[in-house]
Design a protein around this motif. Structure first.
Motif, PDB file in Angstrom:
ATOM      1  N   GLU A  94       0.835  -1.208   0.000  1.00 23.08           N
ATOM      2  CA  GLU A  94       0.000   0.000   0.000  1.00 23.08           C
ATOM      3  C   GLU A  94       0.868   1.256   0.000  1.00 23.08           C
ATOM      4  N   VAL A  95       1.915   1.275   0.804  1.00 17.44           N
ATOM      5  CA  VAL A  95       2.819   2.437   0.845  1.00 17.44           C
ATOM      6  C   VAL A  95       3.517   2.608  -0.497  1.00 17.44           C
ATOM      7  N   ALA A  96       3.970   1.502  -1.103  1.00 15.81           N
ATOM      8  CA  ALA A  96       4.633   1.584  -2.408  1.00 15.81           C
ATOM      9  C   ALA A  96       3.681   2.132  -3.463  1.00 15.81           C
ATOM     10  N   ARG A  97       2.430   1.744  -3.412  1.00 12.41           N
ATOM     11  CA  ARG A  97       1.448   2.272  -4.365  1.00 12.41           C
ATOM     12  C   ARG A  97       1.265   3.772  -4.186  1.00 12.41           C
ATOM     13  N   GLY A 103       4.503  10.159  -7.188  1.00  6.06           N
ATOM     14  CA  GLY A 103       5.613  10.486  -8.077  1.00  6.06           C
ATOM     15  C   GLY A 103       5.265  10.393  -9.545  1.00  6.06           C
ATOM     16  N   ALA A 104       4.064   9.958  -9.843  1.00 10.52           N
ATOM     17  CA  ALA A 104       3.673   9.793 -11.245  1.00 10.52           C
ATOM     18  C   ALA A 104       3.456  11.151 -11.892  1.00 10.52           C
TER      19      ALA A 104
END
Length: 111
Positions: A94-97, A103-104
């Protein structure tokens, strides 16, 4: 007291102390550990007690009874650790998402 009894009791008390002071904050966990340490000390001081308990429940030797109980406890701990590990993995995903979405950048259109 035999030397082996002192050798076995000292680590039991040390492990119990470390767990109570540094590793657990839940009352149930602390009481369970205190019970296990107390039982361990009693069994070390009076090894015949495990044999008598084993005979009462239909097991031949006290050593076998302790081994069976250790196997059950090990499976319980492994399942608890597996559940905890899964929760950590899900949280990390979840944190990585969230980091990836923050950052996208929108795609650049060239005319």
């Amino acid at each position: 007291m035999l030397p082996i009894q002192a050798i076995l009791i000292a680590p039991l008390l040390l492990i119990g102390g470390i767990y109570l002071t540094a590793l657990s904050s839940r009352l149930v966990s602390r009481l369970a550990l205190l019970s296990l340490v107390a039982a361990g000390v009693v069994f070390v001081i009076n090894p015949d007690l495990t044999t008598r308990l084993a005979h009462r429940v239909g097991v031949g030797r006290g050593t076998d009874l302790l081994f069976y109980l250790f196997c059950l406890a090990s499976v319980t701990v492994f399942l608890k650790l597996y559940k905890k590990n899964r929760a950590v993995e899900e949280k990390l995903t979840e944190v990585a998402r969230q980091v990836a979405l923050q950052g996208a950048q929108a795609p650049h259109r060239e005319a």
